[in-house]
Design a protein around this motif. Structure first.
Motif, short mmCIF file in Angstrom:
data_model
loop_
_atom_site.label_atom_id
_atom_site.label_comp_id
_atom_site.label_asym_id
_atom_site.label_seq_id
_atom_site.Cartn_x
_atom_site.Cartn_y
_atom_site.Cartn_z
N CYS A 108 0.85 -1.20 0.00
CA CYS A 108 0.00 0.00 0.00
C CYS A 108 0.88 1.26 0.00
O CYS A 108 1.81 1.37 0.79
N CYS A 133 -6.62 2.07 4.12
CA CYS A 133 -6.16 3.36 3.59
C CYS A 133 -7.11 3.88 2.52
O CYS A 133 -7.30 5.08 2.37
N CYS A 146 0.23 3.46 3.72
CA CYS A 146 0.76 2.99 5.01
C CYS A 146 2.10 2.27 4.87
O CYS A 146 2.86 2.16 5.82
N CYS A 165 -4.31 -0.28 0.40
CA CYS A 165 -4.96 -1.35 1.14
C CYS A 165 -6.38 -0.88 1.48
O CYS A 165 -6.70 0.30 1.33
N GLU A 200 0.61 -2.71 4.80
CA GLU A 200 -0.33 -3.72 4.32
C GLU A 200 -0.13 -3.95 2.82
O GLU A 200 0.40 -3.10 2.10
ZN LIG Z 1 -2.52 1.06 3.67
#
Ligand SMILES: [Zn+2]
Ligand SMILES: [Zn+2]
Length: 314
Positions: free
Chosen positions: A13, A36, A16, A33, A19
């Motif tokens: 992702c 997010c 972040c 992800c 993930e």
């Molecule tokens: Zn994320």
């Protein structure tokens, strides 16, 4: 969940960086992800609301709940972003066999899920006819339906004393609608289509489109991640409507020209509209309908004219 063509893994992702990404937004070249993505959508709607001053502290908002994904996301997003704002939900039962029952059921499930009340208005009670009874009478059923829905929302909005009406128009709707106006050179109609629409009339409630910068794709994923009740069933009249054909055309352009839809809307709102804004206020002198008192271009409004012609034909 990919908004594009690749079947490869989307990697990590971009927000972040922890993930695994599940959602690809081609126009933004962004892989996110689920968590997010939800934040991304909510931030975007909050920005749209702020930028256009759509909702202010004192506002009471009427939310039109259709049973589809857009209005489901709209209600959920307004309540997430502006939890102190008073929201009133209205569903219009169009009386279209097989379609309206599903929509009504989803609207009811949604308000239960959101723990808010719902007012259901049936077009039959309002007009004396179900929409599918009008097909033999009126050819342009989709525009008639749109006209009736706008009228009913404004009518009940006034009855409930709301200050704004929020509708679930998204970016795909906006571009498909604007496309036609531009192609026909109908700039006056195009200019009326804005994130916030205000008619200069004491009985016209301002309309806001908080989802106007989100795509069909984003709203569907958002509604799915949030498990919002909605139906994808389309109205049998609208399935092959001009609007849906335009949407497909616009989508095919977007494949070759990423962010086409975002650019189109931005040009309309930020560049073309300010240049031509003097035109709209001069062009329409809104009167009050002599029968119902609602805003009208002529002495009698279109809805009262339709009601009268239906009665005549029985
Ligand atoms: Zn994320
Ligand atoms: Zn009228």
């Amino acid at each position: 969940m990919k908004g594009g063509t690749t079947s490869k893994s989307l990697g990590i992702c971009r927000h972040c960086r922890v993930e695994e990404a599940e959602i690809r937004l081609n126009y933004a070249r962004l892989n996110l992800c689920g968590k997010c993505f939800v934040k991304f959508v909510e931030r975007k709607v909050a920005r749209t609301i702020n930028e256009y001053h759509m909702i202010e502290k004192h506002d009471r908002i009427l939310v039109a709940i259709s049973g589809g994904k857009d209005s489901a996301a709209l209600l959920h997003l307004i309540r997430r972003i502006m939890p102190d704002t008073e929201v009133i939900c209205l569903h219009i039962d169009l009386g279209i066999k097989g379609f309206s029952d599903v929509c009504r059921q989803k609207a009811e499930e949604l308000v239960k899920y959101e723990n808010v009340e719902l007012t259901i208005v049936s077009l039959e009670d309002f007009l004396g006819y179900r929409l599918d009874e009008l097909t033999s009478r009126r050819r342009r059923i989709c525009s008639l339906c749109g006209l009736m829905r706008r009228y009913i929302l404004n009518y009940y909005g006034l009855a409930y004393g709301v200050t704004k009406i929020a509708t679930g128009h998204n970016l795909d709707d906006a571009v498909a609608i604007l496309w036609d106006f531009y192609i026909r050179g109908d700039l006056l109609e195009a200019l009326k289509f804005q994130p916030v629409t205000k008619l200069i009339h004491p009985k016209a409630i301002p309309r806001i489109k908080p989802l106007i910068e989100l795509t069909d794709f984003e709203l569907k994923i958002y509604a799915d991640i949030k498990s919002l009740p909605y139906t994808l069933t389309q109205c049998s009249f609208g399935r092959e409507s001009k609007l849906n054909r335009r949407k497909k055309l616009v989508e095919s352009i977007e494949l070759m020209y990423p962010a086409f839809k975002h650019t189109f809307l931005k040009s309309h709102v930020k560049r073309v509209s300010p240049l031509l804004s003097g035109l709209t206020s001069r062009s329409i002198n809104w009167k009050s309908c002599s029968r119902c008192g609602m805003p009208s271009r002529g002495d009698v409004c279109s809805v009262c004219r339709i009601k009268k012609s239906l009665k005549k034909r029985g």
